[in-house]
Design a protein around this motif. Structure first.
Motif, PDB file in Angstrom:
ATOM      1  N   VAL A  58       3.438  10.759   1.759  1.00 37.97           N
ATOM      2  CA  VAL A  58       2.818   9.642   2.566  1.00 37.97           C
ATOM      3  C   VAL A  58       3.408   9.931   3.888  1.00 37.97           C
TER       4      VAL A  58
ATOM      5  N   VAL B 153       0.768  -1.520   0.109  1.00 32.61           N
ATOM      6  CA  VAL B 153       0.092  -0.020  -0.184  1.00 32.61           C
ATOM      7  C   VAL B 153       0.919   1.417   0.157  1.00 32.61           C
ATOM      8  N   VAL B 154       2.012   1.237   1.230  1.00 33.48           N
ATOM      9  CA  VAL B 154       2.537   2.413   0.943  1.00 33.48           C
ATOM     10  C   VAL B 154       3.494   2.845  -0.531  1.00 33.48           C
TER      11      VAL B 154
ATOM     12  N   ASN C 104       2.111  10.199  -4.607  1.00 33.09           N
ATOM     13  CA  ASN C 104       1.443  10.874  -3.186  1.00 33.09           C
ATOM     14  C   ASN C 104       2.363  10.815  -2.089  1.00 33.09           C
TER      15      ASN C 104
ATOM     16  N   GLU D 158       2.705   6.162  -7.122  1.00 29.36           N
ATOM     17  CA  GLU D 158       1.524   7.189  -7.818  1.00 29.36           C
ATOM     18  C   GLU D 158       1.357   8.646  -6.997  1.00 29.36           C
TER      19      GLU D 158
ATOM     20  N   ASP E 112       2.523   1.639  -3.747  1.00 27.11           N
ATOM     21  CA  ASP E 112       1.547   2.120  -4.158  1.00 27.11           C
ATOM     22  C   ASP E 112       1.455   3.258  -4.706  1.00 27.11           C
ATOM     23  N   GLU E 113       1.101   4.209  -3.142  1.00 24.09           N
ATOM     24  CA  GLU E 113       0.717   5.746  -2.641  1.00 24.09           C
ATOM     25  C   GLU E 113       2.057   6.175  -3.059  1.00 24.09           C
TER      26      GLU E 113
END
Length: 235
Positions: free
Chosen positions: A71, A60-61, A69, A67, A63-64
């Motif tokens: 974190v 998740v981290v 973003n 993309e 991927d974010e």
């Protein structure tokens, strides 16, 4: 346990008497050892549960960030970045000249922990490279696949070497002992190396080796992780 450090000449300031601190790691942890440490703290969940949760967390981290973003975590703050020179205002990203990267800073919990950490000065130590993770940028695989002619990243400690010394550098070692030296190196820091994987490698398995001189010793000392640390299967 304390944070151990020794002093060395400061290469940045003009005063030849100035010194800077170099920290020596007591241990190097990975997911396996961190999982074991978590279980030692009395958790009721199983090792399989920990690994499953960590895998999802890492996915998740990453991927974010990939993309675009930011974190922000108690451990670290991560945001995407780009390195490289753009020739003018209308220039665009070119993978042959620019590198996508993650900018990382300590999170609030880690900062608090460091505020209370103990430090200990020790005598000057031998600077041996420690390899933690290899990433094949083309495939985004870690410690598994390599792409000949592609870009690679190695994260670790004491990695920076002197390219003027022909004996130092990054080497791919085949199972028969043949060593292929990396020629194209994008960046060299103590914690990370970015380079082009030699396109002359033939199909097979390889271990990665970083060789660097040790202080004033003329001999080139090398460090290799145990067999299986990195196996590159070329097709």
């Amino acid at each position: 346990m304390s944070i151990k450090y020794y002093l060395q000449p400061n290469p940045i300031t003009p005063d030849p008497n100035d010194q800077s601190a170099r920290v020596i790691s007591n241990q190097i942890h990975d997911v396996d050892s961190i999982t074991r440490e978590m279980l030692k703290r009395g958790s009721t969940i199983t090792e399989a549960d920990v690994r499953a949760v960590l895998k999802v967390f890492f996915d998740v981290v990453t991927d974010e960030v990939a993309e675009g973003n930011n974190v922000n975590l108690p451990l670290v703050n991560i945001k995407p970045g780009i390195n490289g020179v753009f020739t003018n205002a209308i220039d665009s990203f070119d993978p042959s000249r620019h590198i996508k990267k993650a900018n990382v800073s300590s999170g609030i919990l880690l900062t608090q922990k460091l505020n209370f950490a103990k430090v200990e000065k020790v005598t000057q130590a031998t600077a041996a490279p420690a390899l933690i993770q290899f990433t094949d940028i083309n495939t985004q695989n870690t410690n598994s696949i390599l792409t000949p002619g592609g870009i690679a990243q190695v994260v670790g400690e004491e990695l920076k070497f002197n390219p003027a010394n022909a004996a130092e550098g990054i080497y791919f070692i085949a199972t028969d002992g043949t060593a292929t030296k990396v020629v194209i190196i994008a960046s060299r820091t103590e914690g990370k190396l970015m380079f082009s994987i030699p396109d002359t490698l033939v199909a097979g398995s390889y271990t990665l080796e970083v060789r660097k001189g040790v202080w004033h010793n003329k001999h080139c000392h090398s460090f290799r992780k145990p067999a299986g640390y990195f196996a590159g299967e070329l097709s």
